[in-house]
Design a protein around this motif. Structure first.
Motif, short mmCIF file in Angstrom:
data_model
loop_
_atom_site.label_atom_id
_atom_site.label_comp_id
_atom_site.label_asym_id
_atom_site.label_seq_id
_atom_site.Cartn_x
_atom_site.Cartn_y
_atom_site.Cartn_z
N GLU A 113 1.05 -1.12 0.55
CA GLU A 113 -0.15 0.54 0.23
C GLU A 113 0.57 1.38 0.39
N TYR A 127 1.10 11.12 7.43
CA TYR A 127 0.43 9.41 8.83
C TYR A 127 1.49 9.36 9.55
N ASN A 178 3.49 -2.32 13.01
CA ASN A 178 1.70 -2.24 13.07
C ASN A 178 0.88 -2.19 14.33
N ASP A 194 0.88 0.13 16.49
CA ASP A 194 -0.20 1.70 16.29
C ASP A 194 -1.51 1.40 16.23
N ALA A 222 -5.43 1.48 18.98
CA ALA A 222 -6.00 2.59 19.04
C ALA A 222 -6.48 2.84 20.56
N HIS A 226 -3.53 -4.83 11.01
CA HIS A 226 -3.07 -4.13 9.46
C HIS A 226 -2.66 -2.93 9.19
N TYR A 269 -1.75 0.88 8.81
CA TYR A 269 -2.65 2.31 7.98
C TYR A 269 -3.76 2.62 8.85
N ASP A 270 -4.01 1.90 10.13
CA ASP A 270 -5.07 0.67 10.87
C ASP A 270 -5.23 1.17 12.38
N SER A 271 -6.39 1.53 13.17
CA SER A 271 -5.89 1.75 14.33
C SER A 271 -5.44 -0.35 15.18
N TYR A 272 -5.01 -0.78 15.45
CA TYR A 272 -5.38 -1.81 15.95
C TYR A 272 -5.74 -2.20 16.99
#
Length: 463
Positions: free
Chosen positions: A138, A144, A161, A164, A166, A260, A262-265
């Motif tokens: 991606e 970001y 990742n 990163d 939530a 994943h 670029y997505d809060s984990y």
């Protein structure tokens, strides 16, 4: 002559078991502790490593661990440490406004604390430039920023990742409590969230269940507050064997556990129920006058009843391996549930008294920071003082012995006095006994607060 020496020995034992502390000396220790905290607070920002207004803390592994690397402690900037030091100092000041030396510390810390805030919620880590590109395939989104530790080495994309994460109820409750205290101390009006925020993440009507909660038989649904303030993976039909299958292939994108880019984990892809987190949420709601309206209050109290009834001291908190942290956090909310938690308060009292060592200390399990003796004793002392303030009959002898033990471990230098920090919290689940966060500043602030409470209880009202 032999009887005379026996008499002296017994007299010494009697005196040590009923330690008498000089009031002026204890007041001076609070002063010297606050002086050390003022000196330890950072005055300048250095890149993405040190930030103005924060107090130092460390993030380190006990042993080498898969994906995480070597057992080396790194300096770390995180919301939970800063908020808890801030809140402890604010509580000391709100009890005794003559301690004006606290005000510059709170004023300096507030902007740094706000750097962890997204709208009305807080994250454990602040947003920084990622160490490496977070995806091979991606494109990297322009500008970001990822939540991550400041100095701990994260070498792989997977672990970057996973870091990163939530926003969560723990940091959000302690961070917003800090804002509430700032409003009180400085007469400002920063908005804090209502109970609706936490009521949006209650353990009910879910098609997922955290494996750690399943193993430790947390009742389902608990109707208690959940840790992560973000959506979890939803299954059509959740089952433990199916979850195990996903856990075994956690490194594959098809796994519910996979972080994943670029997505809060949400760690492991499943929200969790933690008794300590529930205490922190209850404490925030109680202090801000929102407890009665909360839909999660009853479930949270029932969760506390359950873990205390099972005497799950070491496993009550997923992220808190120290045996006495649950005593400390329950003791903070007990004044708001005197009837509901009266039986549990008595169980806590009996466990505190029965587990205290002859020298006044307490200890956790051997695997937790070599029993984490000093930190365990600080938590136990705070718990005993809080319970006694709320009317529980805690013998003064036990409190005296714990305080005496702690005072013998002070470290004095030209900056004041402080105490070495033990395990404040951990990485949780598989690394809850391996990845530890510690802070001398947090432990020192707690000791200063404990001394203040001791003076108020046994020497009358604070002047």
């Amino acid at each position: 002559m032999r009887n005379f020496f026996l008499f002296l020995f017994l007299l010494g034992s009697f005196r040590s078991s009923f330690a008498q502390f000089d009031k002026i000396e204890l007041e001076n220790k609070i002063h010297d502790s606050l002086e050390w905290l003022a000196n330890a607070q950072e005055k300048e920002t250095v890149g993405d490593s040190i930030f103005r207004g924060e107090w130092p803390s460390t993030m380190g592994l006990k042993n080498r661990f898969l994906y995480l690397g070597k057992a080396i402690p790194f300096r770390d900037s995180n919301c939970f440490t800063q908020a808890n030091v801030f809140n402890t100092l604010a509580e000391i000041y709100l009890k005794d406004s003559s301690k004006k030396e606290i005000l510059p510390m709170l004023e300096l810390a507030l902007p740094e604390l706000l750097s962890y805030r997204d709208s009305l919620t807080f994250n454990f880590w602040k947003k920084l430039e990622p160490n490496i590109p977070l995806s091979r395939k991606e494109p990297h989104p322009e500008n970001y920023l990822a939540h991550r530790p400041t100095n701990f080495e994260l070498k792989t994309r997977f672990i970057n990742n996973a870091a990163d994460i939530a926003n969560d109820a723990d940091d959000t409750s302690t961070g917003n409590l800090a804002l509430f205290y700032a409003n009180e101390v400085f007469s400002i009006k920063r908005k804090i969230p209502s109970q609706n925020l936490y009521d949006s993440y209650i353990d009910r009507n879910r098609n997922n269940y955290h494996w750690f909660n399943y193993i430790h038989k947390i009742p389902r649904p608990s109707n208690a507050y959940m840790t992560w303030l973000a959506p979890e993976v939803q299954f059509k039909h959740w089952s433990f064997p199916w979850q195990v299958a996903h856990n075994l292939v956690f490194f594959l994108p098809a796994s519910s556990c996979f972080p994943h880019p670029y997505d809060s984990y949400v760690p492991w892809g499943a929200n969790d129920i933690d008794a300590v987190v529930n205490c922190n949420v209850l404490n925030f709601l109680a202090k801000t006058g929102q407890l009665e309206e909360s839909l999660g209050k009853e479930g949270a109290v029932n969760l506390l009843k359950y873990v205390v009834g099972k005497e799950r001291w070491s496993r009550a908190g997923i992220y808190y391996p120290n045996r006495f942290y649950i005593h400390y956090t329950i003791s903070k909310v007990y004044p708001y549930f005197l009837e509901e938690l009266a039986h549990e308060a008595n169980i806590l009292k009996m466990h505190l008294i029965s587990s205290q060592n002859m020298d006044g200390s307490f200890f956790s399990r051997k695997k937790v920071n070599k029993k984490d003796v000093l930190q365990s004793t600080v938590y136990a002392l705070e718990a005993m003082l809080n319970l006694k303030e709320a009317g529980v009959e805690i013998p003064k002898e036990n409190i005296d012995k714990a305080l005496e033990f702690i005072l013998t471990h002070e470290i004095r230098d030209d900056k004041g006095i402080h105490w070495n920090g033990g395990v404040f919290f951990s990485g949780g689940t598989v690394v809850r006994n391996a990845l530890y966060f510690k802070s001398d500043a947090y432990t020192t602030a707690l000791v200063a607060q404990a001394i203040q409470k001791y003076l108020a209880l046994f020497y009358g009202e604070l002047e």
